[in-house]
Motif scaffolding. Structure first.
Motif, mmCIF file in Angstrom:
data_model
loop_
_atom_site.group_PDB
_atom_site.id
_atom_site.type_symbol
_atom_site.label_atom_id
_atom_site.label_comp_id
_atom_site.label_asym_id
_atom_site.label_seq_id
_atom_site.Cartn_x
_atom_site.Cartn_y
_atom_site.Cartn_z
ATOM 1 N N TRP A 234 -7.085 -35.791 -4.894
ATOM 2 C CA TRP A 234 -8.368 -36.706 -4.387
ATOM 3 C C TRP A 234 -9.133 -37.447 -5.421
ATOM 4 O O TRP A 234 -9.597 -38.578 -4.937
ATOM 5 C CB TRP A 234 -9.208 -35.444 -3.677
ATOM 6 C CG TRP A 234 -8.506 -34.664 -2.747
ATOM 7 C CD1 TRP A 234 -7.926 -33.613 -2.689
ATOM 8 C CD2 TRP A 234 -8.197 -35.409 -1.422
ATOM 9 N NE1 TRP A 234 -7.456 -33.060 -1.500
ATOM 10 C CE2 TRP A 234 -7.362 -34.170 -0.745
ATOM 11 C CE3 TRP A 234 -8.408 -36.461 -0.870
ATOM 12 C CZ2 TRP A 234 -6.923 -34.296 0.531
ATOM 13 C CZ3 TRP A 234 -7.848 -36.524 0.601
ATOM 14 C CH2 TRP A 234 -7.311 -35.679 1.242
ATOM 15 N N ALA A 235 -9.494 -37.275 -6.557
ATOM 16 C CA ALA A 235 -10.070 -37.769 -7.596
ATOM 17 C C ALA A 235 -9.103 -39.076 -8.194
ATOM 18 O O ALA A 235 -9.963 -40.011 -8.149
ATOM 19 C CB ALA A 235 -10.369 -36.881 -8.822
ATOM 20 N N SER A 236 -8.062 -38.784 -8.148
ATOM 21 C CA SER A 236 -7.140 -40.089 -8.357
ATOM 22 C C SER A 236 -7.288 -41.143 -7.265
ATOM 23 O O SER A 236 -7.276 -42.394 -7.812
ATOM 24 C CB SER A 236 -5.798 -39.737 -8.588
ATOM 25 O OG SER A 236 -5.336 -38.811 -9.616
ATOM 26 N N ALA A 237 -7.459 -40.617 -5.884
ATOM 27 C CA ALA A 237 -7.402 -41.478 -4.863
ATOM 28 C C ALA A 237 -8.747 -42.242 -4.912
ATOM 29 O O ALA A 237 -8.864 -43.562 -4.552
ATOM 30 C CB ALA A 237 -7.051 -40.766 -3.528
ATOM 31 N N LEU A 238 -9.768 -41.221 -5.202
ATOM 32 C CA LEU A 238 -11.172 -41.963 -5.229
ATOM 33 C C LEU A 238 -11.243 -43.114 -5.994
ATOM 34 O O LEU A 238 -11.902 -44.274 -5.811
ATOM 35 C CB LEU A 238 -12.206 -40.984 -5.348
ATOM 36 C CG LEU A 238 -13.749 -41.476 -5.335
ATOM 37 C CD1 LEU A 238 -14.002 -42.027 -4.223
ATOM 38 C CD2 LEU A 238 -14.469 -40.327 -5.753
ATOM 39 N N VAL A 239 -10.849 -42.796 -7.572
ATOM 40 C CA VAL A 239 -10.943 -43.917 -8.486
ATOM 41 C C VAL A 239 -10.221 -45.080 -8.082
ATOM 42 O O VAL A 239 -10.504 -46.121 -8.345
ATOM 43 C CB VAL A 239 -10.122 -43.296 -9.907
ATOM 44 C CG1 VAL A 239 -10.279 -44.431 -10.779
ATOM 45 C CG2 VAL A 239 -11.257 -42.106 -10.360
ATOM 46 N N LEU A 240 -8.993 -44.943 -7.428
ATOM 47 C CA LEU A 240 -8.155 -46.090 -7.081
ATOM 48 C C LEU A 240 -8.892 -46.805 -5.999
ATOM 49 O O LEU A 240 -8.873 -48.213 -6.063
ATOM 50 C CB LEU A 240 -6.793 -45.580 -6.693
ATOM 51 C CG LEU A 240 -5.718 -46.514 -6.047
ATOM 52 C CD1 LEU A 240 -5.504 -47.551 -7.367
ATOM 53 C CD2 LEU A 240 -4.533 -46.052 -5.486
ATOM 54 N N VAL A 241 -9.455 -46.366 -5.055
ATOM 55 C CA VAL A 241 -10.236 -46.929 -3.959
ATOM 56 C C VAL A 241 -11.241 -47.725 -4.549
ATOM 57 O O VAL A 241 -11.402 -49.019 -4.291
ATOM 58 C CB VAL A 241 -10.666 -45.829 -2.994
ATOM 59 C CG1 VAL A 241 -11.845 -46.728 -1.951
ATOM 60 C CG2 VAL A 241 -9.652 -45.600 -2.172
ATOM 61 N N VAL A 242 -11.993 -47.259 -5.527
ATOM 62 C CA VAL A 242 -13.289 -48.107 -5.980
ATOM 63 C C VAL A 242 -12.726 -48.987 -6.856
ATOM 64 O O VAL A 242 -13.382 -50.240 -7.094
ATOM 65 C CB VAL A 242 -14.288 -46.900 -6.984
ATOM 66 C CG1 VAL A 242 -15.313 -47.863 -7.461
ATOM 67 C CG2 VAL A 242 -14.516 -45.915 -5.659
ATOM 68 N N LEU A 243 -11.589 -48.835 -7.763
ATOM 69 C CA LEU A 243 -11.162 -49.734 -8.533
ATOM 70 C C LEU A 243 -10.689 -51.084 -7.868
ATOM 71 O O LEU A 243 -10.984 -52.248 -8.268
ATOM 72 C CB LEU A 243 -10.046 -49.260 -9.312
ATOM 73 C CG LEU A 243 -8.968 -50.387 -9.888
ATOM 74 C CD1 LEU A 243 -9.936 -51.039 -11.470
ATOM 75 C CD2 LEU A 243 -7.810 -49.842 -10.602
ATOM 76 N N VAL A 244 -9.969 -50.725 -6.476
ATOM 77 C CA VAL A 244 -9.275 -51.722 -5.783
ATOM 78 C C VAL A 244 -10.461 -52.743 -5.172
ATOM 79 O O VAL A 244 -10.246 -53.924 -5.131
ATOM 80 C CB VAL A 244 -8.229 -51.240 -4.859
ATOM 81 C CG1 VAL A 244 -7.906 -52.453 -3.667
ATOM 82 C CG2 VAL A 244 -7.149 -50.708 -5.326
ATOM 83 N N LEU A 245 -11.375 -52.020 -4.809
ATOM 84 C CA LEU A 245 -12.459 -52.682 -4.000
ATOM 85 C C LEU A 245 -13.150 -53.537 -5.058
ATOM 86 O O LEU A 245 -13.615 -54.815 -4.895
ATOM 87 C CB LEU A 245 -13.525 -51.861 -3.372
ATOM 88 C CG LEU A 245 -13.212 -50.792 -2.240
ATOM 89 C CD1 LEU A 245 -14.073 -50.077 -1.708
ATOM 90 C CD2 LEU A 245 -12.837 -52.283 -0.905
ATOM 91 N N THR A 246 -13.491 -52.967 -6.292
ATOM 92 C CA THR A 246 -14.235 -53.858 -7.374
ATOM 93 C C THR A 246 -13.511 -54.993 -7.782
ATOM 94 O O THR A 246 -13.773 -56.142 -7.561
ATOM 95 C CB THR A 246 -14.372 -52.992 -8.546
ATOM 96 O OG1 THR A 246 -15.454 -51.671 -8.218
ATOM 97 C CG2 THR A 246 -15.228 -53.683 -9.646
#
Length: 270
Positions: free
Chosen positions: A145-157
């Protein structure tokens, strides 16, 4: 439902396009395998008889460190470059102007293609993690879950910054300074191949303000040291601030570039 159907049609088109270029697909797979092998050999060589204090926070394994850096680079590249590549491909095909006047907005079509590319990157990254875990016994301790959250914010940024770069490219036609600067800083200062602790003091301090540095640090913690959301909260906070700034800037820059290109009559030029 209409959005999902449009996304499905873009996905089907992408699959059929790739099926017609079988040599390119085969070469792409071989290149990926060779790249992974190079990282594995390099990692095993460096691991022998050496210790790396800068890696202890991420589990201490050099192979895991290099692999997460490689996976991270893939997500950064697809996020930064997918919009510009889409526009350039349509310009070469002579279809960009027709897409601009179609019922579906150009921005939405670009996002659909970005999603398709991102799905492929996620799948290939998962295969790499599994393969390295079983074949080379690389230790991973993943908080999903933490990995997915980091990935989502990274991709959006990074996607927002890539959208800004696409807006600049519509005007300049060749050369995207935004993407170039971010790519260069990522490779040089964000700790892809080495921890930021080995950098000179001023570079290391500067690197901590880059979104790619904080995202990579968080990704390594969540993949190699079972870092949960609380553990990566400082990195996520910086990344979220970047995201909140980058999204409106990216949309505004893209629309401005598109408007200027249409007024100049140079939309289809490349």
């Amino acid at each position: 439902m209409r959005t999902l159907e449009q996304l499905r049609m873009v996905l089907v088109r992408s699959v059929w396009e790739r099926r017609t270029y079988r040599t390119a697909v085969v070469l792409g797979v071989v290149t990926a395998v060779v790249g992974c092998l190079q990282f594995a050999i390099m990692g095993q060589f460096l691991q022998t008889g050496n210790s790396f204090p800068g890696l202890q926070a991420y589990g201490g394994d050099i192979l895991s460190f290099l692999l997460t850096g490689s996976i991270f680079t893939g997500f950064v590249n697809i996020s930064l470059g997918t919009f510009s590549r889409f526009v350039q491909n349509e310009q070469r095909s002579g279809t960009l102007e027709s897409l601009v006047v179609s019922n579906v907005s150009l921005l939405r079509l670009m996002i659909y293609h970005g999603v398709v590319g991102m799905v492929g990157t996620v799948l290939s990254s998962a295969v790499m993690l599994v393969a390295f875990g079983f074949v080379f016994h690389v230790p991973f301790d993943i908080d999903v879950w933490a990995s997915a959250l980091v990935l989502v914010v990274l991709v959006l940024t990074m996607g927002s910054l890539g959208l800004a770069g696409c807006g600049v490219l519509l005007v300049t036609k060749r050369g995207d300074p935004i993407t170039w600067v971010l790519t260069t800083l990522t490779v040089l200062m964000s700790g892809v191949l080495y921890p930021t602790s080995v950098l000179p003091t001023w570079m290391s301090a500067t690197a901590q303000w880059l979104p790619t540095t904080r995202a990579l640090d968080a990704m390594r913690l969540t993949l190699g040291a079972h870092g949960d959301v609380a553990a990566v909260a400082p990195d996520l906070l910086v990344l979220v601030v970047w995201c909140l700034v980058a999204m409106p800037v990216g949309v505004w820059t893209f629309r401005t570039g598109l408007r200027r290109a249409r007024r100049a009559g140079s939309l289809a030029e490349f």
